[in-house]
Scaffold this active site. Structure first.
Site, PDB file in Angstrom:
ATOM      1  N   GLU A  27      -5.490   7.226  -1.272  1.00 49.35           N
ATOM      2  CA  GLU A  27      -5.528   5.978  -0.450  1.00 49.35           C
ATOM      3  C   GLU A  27      -6.399   4.991  -1.227  1.00 49.35           C
ATOM      4  O   GLU A  27      -5.855   3.764  -0.925  1.00 49.35           O
ATOM      5  CB  GLU A  27      -6.234   6.384   0.825  1.00 49.35           C
ATOM      6  CG  GLU A  27      -5.475   7.289   1.728  1.00 49.35           C
ATOM      7  CD  GLU A  27      -4.084   6.719   2.270  1.00 49.35           C
ATOM      8  OE1 GLU A  27      -3.984   5.304   2.199  1.00 49.35           O
ATOM      9  OE2 GLU A  27      -3.195   7.406   2.236  1.00 49.35           O
ATOM     10  N   HIS A  30       1.832   4.462  -3.121  1.00 53.39           N
ATOM     11  CA  HIS A  30       1.855   6.020  -3.112  1.00 53.39           C
ATOM     12  C   HIS A  30       3.224   6.351  -3.811  1.00 53.39           C
ATOM     13  O   HIS A  30       3.099   7.599  -4.374  1.00 53.39           O
ATOM     14  CB  HIS A  30       1.852   6.294  -1.486  1.00 53.39           C
ATOM     15  CG  HIS A  30       0.765   6.471  -0.663  1.00 53.39           C
ATOM     16  ND1 HIS A  30      -0.219   7.109  -1.171  1.00 53.39           N
ATOM     17  CD2 HIS A  30       0.299   5.558   0.419  1.00 53.39           C
ATOM     18  CE1 HIS A  30      -1.460   6.826  -0.273  1.00 53.39           C
ATOM     19  NE2 HIS A  30      -0.912   5.990   0.610  1.00 53.39           N
ATOM     20  N   ASP A  76      -4.646   1.332  -2.041  1.00 52.54           N
ATOM     21  CA  ASP A  76      -5.069   0.081  -1.694  1.00 52.54           C
ATOM     22  C   ASP A  76      -5.167  -0.850  -2.808  1.00 52.54           C
ATOM     23  O   ASP A  76      -4.997  -2.184  -2.429  1.00 52.54           O
ATOM     24  CB  ASP A  76      -6.416   0.326  -1.098  1.00 52.54           C
ATOM     25  CG  ASP A  76      -6.563   0.655   0.500  1.00 52.54           C
ATOM     26  OD1 ASP A  76      -5.499   0.715   0.988  1.00 52.54           O
ATOM     27  OD2 ASP A  76      -7.567   1.089   0.818  1.00 52.54           O
ATOM     28  N   HIS A  81       0.757  -1.314   0.073  1.00 49.63           N
ATOM     29  CA  HIS A  81      -0.027  -0.017  -0.199  1.00 49.63           C
ATOM     30  C   HIS A  81       0.827   1.407  -0.014  1.00 49.63           C
ATOM     31  O   HIS A  81       0.807   2.158  -0.928  1.00 49.63           O
ATOM     32  CB  HIS A  81      -0.892   0.035   1.388  1.00 49.63           C
ATOM     33  CG  HIS A  81      -1.683   1.321   1.281  1.00 49.63           C
ATOM     34  ND1 HIS A  81      -2.867   1.618   1.007  1.00 49.63           N
ATOM     35  CD2 HIS A  81      -1.139   2.400   2.004  1.00 49.63           C
ATOM     36  CE1 HIS A  81      -3.043   2.776   1.402  1.00 49.63           C
ATOM     37  NE2 HIS A  81      -2.117   3.343   2.119  1.00 49.63           N
ATOM     38  N   GLU A  82       1.802   1.441   0.872  1.00 48.54           N
ATOM     39  CA  GLU A  82       2.974   2.437   0.886  1.00 48.54           C
ATOM     40  C   GLU A  82       3.493   2.520  -0.356  1.00 48.54           C
ATOM     41  O   GLU A  82       3.878   3.905  -0.812  1.00 48.54           O
ATOM     42  CB  GLU A  82       3.617   2.363   2.026  1.00 48.54           C
ATOM     43  CG  GLU A  82       3.004   2.348   3.438  1.00 48.54           C
ATOM     44  CD  GLU A  82       2.235   3.419   3.943  1.00 48.54           C
ATOM     45  OE1 GLU A  82       2.536   4.554   3.435  1.00 48.54           O
ATOM     46  OE2 GLU A  82       1.173   3.474   4.378  1.00 48.54           O
TER      47      GLU A  82
END
Length: 416
Positions: free
Chosen positions: A341, A270, A345, A266-267
């Site tokens: 976000e 970004h 995800d 997930h990070e």
């Protein structure tokens, strides 16, 4: 002109307290509903924690409003009259430092109550008086040394350039970038204990994951966050050559390898989607707006506060009134963040699996006692992440429409 700023602050105070009251009422009603996402006990506990935080927030807001009225009524003028310093930059440093220190002292009761009463009651805080004092002294030293240097530099810029706010913005923006680069190094040297991962199998999996997306870091580290707090977290810290993957020891203890990889995926989403650069750009735009406003203040504001139109007053007014702009810009920034976000995800679930990401989010919510429901107005202003119910829905788990609890049971089965 001062009246406009005061009215704006009053609106900020009313809006912020109103959203807190709405959130309290919403959570109290939601607490009576069938638990979702969290197990039954954690659901009730998370609701109580959410309500107590908002009640404390309302008291803090009233308290801060009184302090604000005292500052503009007589505090700033009194402090100014006590400081008979001729040097422009030195007066700015002393005045602003004292302003910040006094505000910190006045807000200390709330900080102590949160760390030693509220968070301990709900099993979060492991803070000891000795560690609190140690952290406070270190933070104070950093502020007095580096914060004072920044104040002195801004004071010089204000005194030296007609369009000082442009150069001031460039300088502060550069300082923030530098702080972001040095943040993990400062944390490592002064506050936390960073160690290489003892689980070499996990470290190898993380490195393989990073290589898949071309994320270059200076290493993967575990940090002893549990000495202060039991919440679970992880982050990518630093910029450029200082980038590193940091896992809280609490996270390593509670999540499986696959769940950890899903969180990191997930990070990395970004990173891959350019959200880091987008956030820096948004921060730059917001800061530019702030400097444009506070760099062109009317003399009426200084007359109303009985201050001179000098660096010490400009910087203090900036600090005093900037929360207003931050609050009313927050919904737009949060909207952008929530959109990012969802995309992260999706990326994280593709890097690992939806089941692993859902399982990880479930454990994070339970361990961090994150109440899964909030008032729409509260979400609008404060949520930088979408509500868990919406994130789960995007990942294929519509928990709010699961009338027979079968879906909730399946999520718990995934988590275990």
């Amino acid at each position: 002109m001062l009246e406009i700023f005061v009215i704006a602050y009053c609106l900020y105070f009313l809006f912020s307290t109103y959203t807190s009251f709405m959130q309290i009422g919403f959570v109290k009603n939601a607490k009576k509903m069938r638990p979702i996402i969290l197990d039954d006990e954690k659901y009730l506990e998370a609701a109580d924690y959410s309500v107590e935080k908002e009640e404390l927030s309302i008291i803090s807001a009233f308290y801060s409003f009184i302090i604000f009225l005292c500052w503009i009524g007589f505090g700033l003028n009194t402090l100014d009259s006590l400081l008979t310093i001729e040097s422009t930059w030195l007066k700015a440093v002393v005045f602003v430092d004292l302003f910040i220190i006094i505000n910190w002292i006045l807000g200390l009761p709330f900080e102590l109550y949160t760390s030693f009463k509220l968070d301990k009651k709900y099993g979060f805080s492991n803070m000891t008086p000795a560690l609190f004092i140690k952290d406070t002294l270190k933070t104070g030293i950093l502020f007095l040394v580096f914060g004072s240097a920044v104040i002195a530099a801004i004071s010089w810029i204000i005194s030296s350039f007609n369009s000082w706010w442009i150069w001031g913005f460039i300088f502060i923006f550069a300082v923030i970038i530098l702080i972001n680069m040095l943040y993990p190094v400062i944390r490592d040297k002064m506050f936390d204990k960073f160690e290489a991962l003892k689980d070499k199998e996990l470290e190898e999996k993380i490195i393989n994951l990073l290589n898949q997306v071309g994320f270059k870091s200076s290493g993967v580290f575990s940090v002893d966050a549990s000495k202060r707090d039991n919440r679970l977290n992880a982050y990518f810290g630093g910029l450029g050559s200082t980038k590193r993957v940091v896992l809280f020891d609490t996270l390593i203890q509670k999540l499986s390898h696959n769940e950890l990889l899903a969180v990191l995926g997930h990070e990395l989403g970004h990173f891959k989607n350019g959200d880091i650069l987008k956030n820096i750009a948004i921060m730059g735009v917001v800061m530019f707006i702030f400097f444009a406003i506070f760099g062109n203040l009317s003399d009426e504001i200084f007359l109303g506060l009985k201050l001179q139109n000098e660096p010490y007053a400009i910087i203090t007014i900036f600090l005093l009134f900037s929360p207003i702009l931050s609050f009313f810009l927050m919904p737009l920034i949060s909207l952008i963040s929530r959109h990012n976000e969802y995309a992260a995800d999706e990326f994280g679930s593709n890097m690992q699996s939806k089941e692993d990401l859902v399982s990880a989010l479930l454990k994070l919510a339970n361990e961090n006692k994150s109440f899964p429901l909030s008032h729409p107005l509260y979400i609008f202003f404060y949520y930088s992440h979408p509500p868990l119910t919406e994130r789960f829905k995007e990942l294929g788990y519509d928990v709010q429409n699961d009338s027979d609890n079968a879906l909730k049971d399946s999520i718990y089965a995934d988590a275990n």
